[in-house]
Scaffold this active site. Structure first.
Site, PDB file in Angstrom:
ATOM      1  N   THR A  74       2.387  13.385  -5.162  1.00  0.00           N
ATOM      2  CA  THR A  74       1.093  13.480  -4.487  1.00  0.00           C
ATOM      3  C   THR A  74       0.155  14.407  -5.258  1.00  0.00           C
ATOM      4  OG1 THR A  74       2.158  13.139  -2.351  1.00  0.00           O
ATOM      5  CG2 THR A  74      -0.035  14.152  -2.325  1.00  0.00           C
ATOM      6  N   GLN A 181       7.585   5.221  -8.500  1.00  0.00           N
ATOM      7  CA  GLN A 181       8.614   4.268  -8.061  1.00  0.00           C
ATOM      8  C   GLN A 181       9.364   3.641  -9.235  1.00  0.00           C
ATOM      9  OE1 GLN A 181       9.755   3.399  -5.072  1.00  0.00           O
ATOM     10  NE2 GLN A 181       8.326   4.608  -3.868  1.00  0.00           N
ATOM     11  N   SER A 201       7.683  11.740  -9.680  1.00  0.00           N
ATOM     12  CA  SER A 201       8.187  12.564  -8.582  1.00  0.00           C
ATOM     13  C   SER A 201       9.700  12.602  -8.661  1.00  0.00           C
ATOM     14  CB  SER A 201       7.753  11.979  -7.241  1.00  0.00           C
ATOM     15  OG  SER A 201       8.388  12.676  -6.190  1.00  0.00           O
ATOM     16  N   ALA A 202      10.286  13.805  -8.681  1.00  0.00           N
ATOM     17  CA  ALA A 202      11.747  13.938  -8.826  1.00  0.00           C
ATOM     18  C   ALA A 202      12.490  13.301  -7.655  1.00  0.00           C
ATOM     19  CB  ALA A 202      12.123  15.415  -8.938  1.00  0.00           C
ATOM     20  N   CYS A 327       7.076   5.507   5.623  1.00  0.00           N
ATOM     21  CA  CYS A 327       7.874   6.436   4.827  1.00  0.00           C
ATOM     22  C   CYS A 327       7.031   7.449   4.088  1.00  0.00           C
ATOM     23  CB  CYS A 327       8.660   5.649   3.808  1.00  0.00           C
ATOM     24  SG  CYS A 327       7.576   4.672   2.785  1.00  0.00           S
TER      25      CYS A 327
HETATM   26  C1  LIG Z   1       6.591   8.931  -3.069  1.00  0.00           C
HETATM   27  C2  LIG Z   1       5.398   8.519  -3.820  1.00  0.00           C
HETATM   28  C3  LIG Z   1       4.380   9.431  -4.078  1.00  0.00           C
HETATM   29  C4  LIG Z   1       4.400  10.833  -3.540  1.00  0.00           C
HETATM   30  O1  LIG Z   1       5.356  11.643  -4.178  1.00  0.00           O
HETATM   31  P1  LIG Z   1       5.768  13.030  -3.509  1.00  0.00           P
HETATM   32  O2  LIG Z   1       6.620  13.683  -4.548  1.00  0.00           O
HETATM   33  O3  LIG Z   1       6.494  12.699  -2.261  1.00  0.00           O
HETATM   34  O4  LIG Z   1       4.517  13.782  -3.265  1.00  0.00           O
HETATM   35  C5  LIG Z   1       3.299   9.001  -4.814  1.00  0.00           C
HETATM   36  N1  LIG Z   1       3.232   7.742  -5.276  1.00  0.00           N
HETATM   37  C6  LIG Z   1       4.200   6.837  -5.062  1.00  0.00           C
HETATM   38  C7  LIG Z   1       4.075   5.453  -5.624  1.00  0.00           C
HETATM   39  C8  LIG Z   1       5.310   7.201  -4.315  1.00  0.00           C
HETATM   40  O5  LIG Z   1       6.258   6.294  -4.086  1.00  0.00           O
END
Ligand SMILES: *Cc1c(COP(=O)(O)O)cnc(C)c1O
Length: 386
Positions: A74, A181, A201-202, A327
């Site tokens: 995010t 993703q 995102s980890a 989610c």
């Molecule tokens: C989960 C997700 C995010 C957000 O990541 P966080 O680490 O939870 O803030 C952003 N973009 C996509 C496509 C996601 O799947």
């Protein structure tokens, strides 16, 4: 615990035990500050943080100096969209994005729009894909950023990022891609794909929560980004605040494991997904949402006619599944991704997302098929209209 089945890996993933073990020392005795140059506590922290940066860079074909640690996907998305918009404001105030982006990109664009930027939001085709030529047609003289995700969080559709990258380069516009993703499954190469900024995102790649990164290209061309969190000079001035060192170390190893194992993960998990999807299509006559050709290997989004997706989830508490984008949002909002693809309301409401992970077992897939088939059949049998 043992009877539960986790098929919600597009929401978040389990932490790989190897990742957990690598983080442990940094939660125990390596608690120093990486900027402390005069003692071993600082040296250990710096070494941990910098080797993690190199591991993350390696996963996407970047240089370590191009990786800025953030609190997650995010924040990376916010830094990319708002940071580029602010830095390039003198050049223009137009941003191109798509209707299937995750909330952080859409909400950051909406924030810009309220402040006078113009946003072009491209519609996908029925499979959730964006046409690269539509991106090209939307570019104007005052366009400063194109933001197109790598793969979708609800249907797994993979976008033609390299094609869009070529267009962006030829028109001199920066390209940001949210690869949150995709990172655990697809080979990523920011230079080959012409991406200038990339979010990770980890917690979507078998690493810890609360840590992520933004890749910011340093040369040919250098992507200009204005920091959005102000304070010390951490992260080369792009993001103030001491990063979560243990988290970054875990993220680093998670990235390395994806780099070395995603090919075998993709083969094994992709085969399980195919078994699950094939069996449910046969047994329930479900419809696959999104492109089957351009898709992540670990997910299938299925619409079960005559069955509310939410009702199916309630009937199957032991299987972790998702509908819509509940989610990723704090509030349970209906899916905007499926409507953007032209899916009608009732089909969208009957859709369920199954997303597998590195630890999904064949036996869990077999049990899921039996349970879902049973609930779908019973629900349909109760419907007086059928
Ligand atoms: C989960 C997700 C995010 C957000 O990541 P966080 O680490 O939870 O803030 C952003 N973009 C996509 C496509 C996601 O799947």
């Amino acid at each position: 615990m043992k009877d539960r089945i986790y098929l919600d890996n597009q929401s978040t993933t389990a932490v790989d035990p190897r990742v957990r073990a690598a983080m442990e020392p940094f939660l125990r005795d390596r608690y120093g500050h990486p900027a402390s140059r005069s003692h071993p506590y600082g040296w250990d922290a710096e070494r941990g943080l910098e080797s993690a940066r190199a591991q993350v860079a390696d996963l996407i074909g970047a240089e370590p100096r191009e990786i800025v640690f953030t609190s997650g996907g995010t924040e990376a998305d916010n830094l990319a969209v708002k940071g580029v918009a602010e830095a390039l404001e003198p050049k223009g105030r137009h941003v191109i994005t798509t209707g299937v982006e995750n909330r952080p990109v859409l909400d950051a664009c909406a924030w810009l729009q309220r402040r006078g930027w113009e946003i072009t939001c491209l519609a996908p085709d029925a499979g959730g894909r964006i046409d690269a030529s539509a991106v090209e047609a939307a570019i104007r003289d005052d366009t400063v950023l194109i933001s197109v995700q790598y793969a979708n969080h609800e249907v797994g559709t993979v976008q033609p990022v390299a094609e869009i990258g070529e267009i962006a380069a030829s028109r001199g516009v920066l390209l940001h891609s949210d690869a949150t993703q995709a990172a655990a499954w697809l080979p990523l190469h920011v230079r080959d794909e012409g991406v200038h900024l990339l979010s990770l995102s980890a917690n979507k790649m078998f690493g810890p929560k609360g840590v992520g990164a933004l890749y910011i290209r340093r040369r040919k061309p250098r992507a200009r980004v204005a920091p959005q969190i102000h304070g010390g000079g951490h992260e080369r001035g792009f993001r103030a605040g001491l990063p979560d060192i243990a988290g970054a170390v875990g993220f680093g190893l998670a990235a390395e494991l994806c780099r070395t194992e995603s090919k075998s993960d993709t083969e094994r998990v992709g085969a399980l997904r195919d078994v699950l999807e094939g069996a449910l299509l046969d047994e329930t006559g479900a419809t696959v949402m999104g492109s089957r050709e351009h898709r992540l290997p670990n997910c299938t989004n299925l619409a079960f006619e005559g069955v509310e997706g939410e009702a199916l989830l309630v009937a199957l508490p032991e299987i972790a599944l998702a509908t819509g984008s509940a989610c990723t949002s704090a509030t349970a909002q209906p899916s905007y991704v499926l409507p953007a693809m032209g899916v009608d309301k009732s089909t969208a409401a009957s859709s369920v997302r199954f997303s597998l992970g590195r630890f999904t077992q064949p036996e869990e897939i077999d049990r899921t098929v039996v349970r879902v088939k049973d609930v779908v059949a019973r629900t349909r049998a109760l419907d007086p209209r059928r």
